[in-house]
Design a protein around this motif. Sequence first.
Motif, PDB file in Angstrom:
ATOM      1  N   HIS A   1      -4.660  -6.050  -3.132  1.00  0.00           N
ATOM      2  CA  HIS A   1      -3.872  -4.982  -3.709  1.00  0.00           C
ATOM      3  C   HIS A   1      -4.105  -3.714  -2.896  1.00  0.00           C
ATOM      4  O   HIS A   1      -5.223  -3.250  -2.763  1.00  0.00           O
ATOM      5  CB  HIS A   1      -4.265  -4.759  -5.159  1.00  0.00           C
ATOM      6  CG  HIS A   1      -3.488  -3.673  -5.829  1.00  0.00           C
ATOM      7  ND1 HIS A   1      -2.132  -3.748  -6.010  1.00  0.00           N
ATOM      8  CD2 HIS A   1      -3.869  -2.495  -6.345  1.00  0.00           C
ATOM      9  CE1 HIS A   1      -1.722  -2.652  -6.624  1.00  0.00           C
ATOM     10  NE2 HIS A   1      -2.754  -1.881  -6.844  1.00  0.00           N
ATOM     11  N   VAL A   2      -3.034  -3.142  -2.345  1.00  0.00           N
ATOM     12  CA  VAL A   2      -3.143  -1.960  -1.500  1.00  0.00           C
ATOM     13  C   VAL A   2      -3.114  -0.702  -2.347  1.00  0.00           C
ATOM     14  O   VAL A   2      -2.287  -0.557  -3.257  1.00  0.00           O
ATOM     15  CB  VAL A   2      -1.991  -1.930  -0.477  1.00  0.00           C
ATOM     16  CG1 VAL A   2      -2.033  -0.650   0.334  1.00  0.00           C
ATOM     17  CG2 VAL A   2      -2.067  -3.140   0.443  1.00  0.00           C
ATOM     18  N   GLN A   3      -4.036   0.213  -2.046  1.00  0.00           N
ATOM     19  CA  GLN A   3      -4.040   1.529  -2.684  1.00  0.00           C
ATOM     20  C   GLN A   3      -4.076   2.598  -1.610  1.00  0.00           C
ATOM     21  O   GLN A   3      -4.668   2.413  -0.540  1.00  0.00           O
ATOM     22  CB  GLN A   3      -5.242   1.673  -3.620  1.00  0.00           C
ATOM     23  CG  GLN A   3      -5.134   0.805  -4.867  1.00  0.00           C
ATOM     24  CD  GLN A   3      -6.245   1.082  -5.861  1.00  0.00           C
ATOM     25  OE1 GLN A   3      -7.421   1.111  -5.496  1.00  0.00           O
ATOM     26  NE2 GLN A   3      -5.889   1.289  -7.116  1.00  0.00           N
ATOM     27  N   LEU A   4      -3.438   3.735  -1.894  1.00  0.00           N
ATOM     28  CA  LEU A   4      -3.311   4.826  -0.945  1.00  0.00           C
ATOM     29  C   LEU A   4      -3.796   6.112  -1.594  1.00  0.00           C
ATOM     30  O   LEU A   4      -3.392   6.426  -2.716  1.00  0.00           O
ATOM     31  CB  LEU A   4      -1.837   4.991  -0.525  1.00  0.00           C
ATOM     32  CG  LEU A   4      -1.121   3.730  -0.054  1.00  0.00           C
ATOM     33  CD1 LEU A   4       0.383   3.965   0.036  1.00  0.00           C
ATOM     34  CD2 LEU A   4      -1.662   3.288   1.296  1.00  0.00           C
ATOM     35  N   VAL A   5      -4.631   6.862  -0.870  1.00  0.00           N
ATOM     36  CA  VAL A   5      -5.136   8.132  -1.384  1.00  0.00           C
ATOM     37  C   VAL A   5      -4.998   9.190  -0.303  1.00  0.00           C
ATOM     38  O   VAL A   5      -5.581   9.068   0.778  1.00  0.00           O
ATOM     39  CB  VAL A   5      -6.616   8.021  -1.819  1.00  0.00           C
ATOM     40  CG1 VAL A   5      -7.108   9.377  -2.316  1.00  0.00           C
ATOM     41  CG2 VAL A   5      -6.778   6.957  -2.901  1.00  0.00           C
ATOM     42  N   GLU A   6      -4.203  10.228  -0.611  1.00  0.00           N
ATOM     43  CA  GLU A   6      -3.972  11.298   0.352  1.00  0.00           C
ATOM     44  C   GLU A   6      -5.002  12.419   0.174  1.00  0.00           C
ATOM     45  O   GLU A   6      -5.508  12.646  -0.927  1.00  0.00           O
ATOM     46  CB  GLU A   6      -2.577  11.907   0.179  1.00  0.00           C
ATOM     47  CG  GLU A   6      -1.432  10.932   0.307  1.00  0.00           C
ATOM     48  CD  GLU A   6      -1.005  10.369  -1.033  1.00  0.00           C
ATOM     49  OE1 GLU A   6       0.132   9.863  -1.127  1.00  0.00           O
ATOM     50  OE2 GLU A   6      -1.797  10.436  -1.999  1.00  0.00           O
ATOM     51  N   SER A   7      -5.247  13.128   1.268  1.00  0.00           N
ATOM     52  CA  SER A   7      -6.085  14.317   1.236  1.00  0.00           C
ATOM     53  C   SER A   7      -5.702  15.215   2.401  1.00  0.00           C
ATOM     54  O   SER A   7      -4.920  14.800   3.271  1.00  0.00           O
ATOM     55  CB  SER A   7      -7.577  13.945   1.314  1.00  0.00           C
ATOM     56  OG  SER A   7      -7.861  13.275   2.532  1.00  0.00           O
ATOM     57  N   GLY A   8      -6.238  16.421   2.406  1.00  0.00           N
ATOM     58  CA  GLY A   8      -6.019  17.310   3.531  1.00  0.00           C
ATOM     59  C   GLY A   8      -5.020  18.421   3.280  1.00  0.00           C
ATOM     60  O   GLY A   8      -4.815  19.279   4.147  1.00  0.00           O
ATOM     61  N   GLY A   9      -4.387  18.398   2.119  1.00  0.00           N
ATOM     62  CA  GLY A   9      -3.444  19.470   1.825  1.00  0.00           C
ATOM     63  C   GLY A   9      -4.152  20.784   1.556  1.00  0.00           C
ATOM     64  O   GLY A   9      -5.385  20.840   1.479  1.00  0.00           O
ATOM     65  N   GLY A  10      -3.378  21.851   1.427  1.00  0.00           N
ATOM     66  CA  GLY A  10      -3.956  23.156   1.149  1.00  0.00           C
ATOM     67  C   GLY A  10      -2.954  24.246   1.393  1.00  0.00           C
ATOM     68  O   GLY A  10      -1.755  23.987   1.565  1.00  0.00           O
ATOM     69  N   SER A  11      -3.443  25.471   1.406  1.00  0.00           N
ATOM     70  CA  SER A  11      -2.612  26.633   1.678  1.00  0.00           C
ATOM     71  C   SER A  11      -2.890  27.132   3.077  1.00  0.00           C
ATOM     72  O   SER A  11      -4.051  27.239   3.488  1.00  0.00           O
ATOM     73  CB  SER A  11      -2.901  27.742   0.663  1.00  0.00           C
ATOM     74  OG  SER A  11      -2.538  27.351  -0.635  1.00  0.00           O
TER      75      SER A  11
END
Length: 125
Positions: A1-11
């Motif tokens: 089962h594939v899961q995806l987690v994003e990070s790195g966003g901001g202002s």
Amino acid sequence: HVQLVESGGGSVQAGGSLRLTCAVSGNTGSRYCMAWFRQAPGKEREGVAAIDSDGSTSYADSVKGRFAISRDNAKNTLYLQMNSLLPEDTATYSCAVEQSGYYCSYPIQRLPDFGLAGQGTQVTV
């Protein structure tokens, strides 16, 4: 089962840079299409960039020359390097995967719903 987690966003101020990361758990298979989408308040979701298992990439006209999509197979991670950011890049960005690779044959502006996507990370310019 594939899961995806994003990070790195901001202002970030206009003209600045951010690198988004999408950590992929599970096996995407040998053939796949992965993409970054974004959605701003009151606007439809749009495809930003896509990459297939051969490394071929495609970009929305609005980000060509400023954004770069890449994948580190050893780390099972997808990236979106965003340079020269503009206020109109403000949106929630999410990564998605399609496990046949076929979706990458679609024009970036008509990418179908990939089904498998992360929760998103907010980018504010």
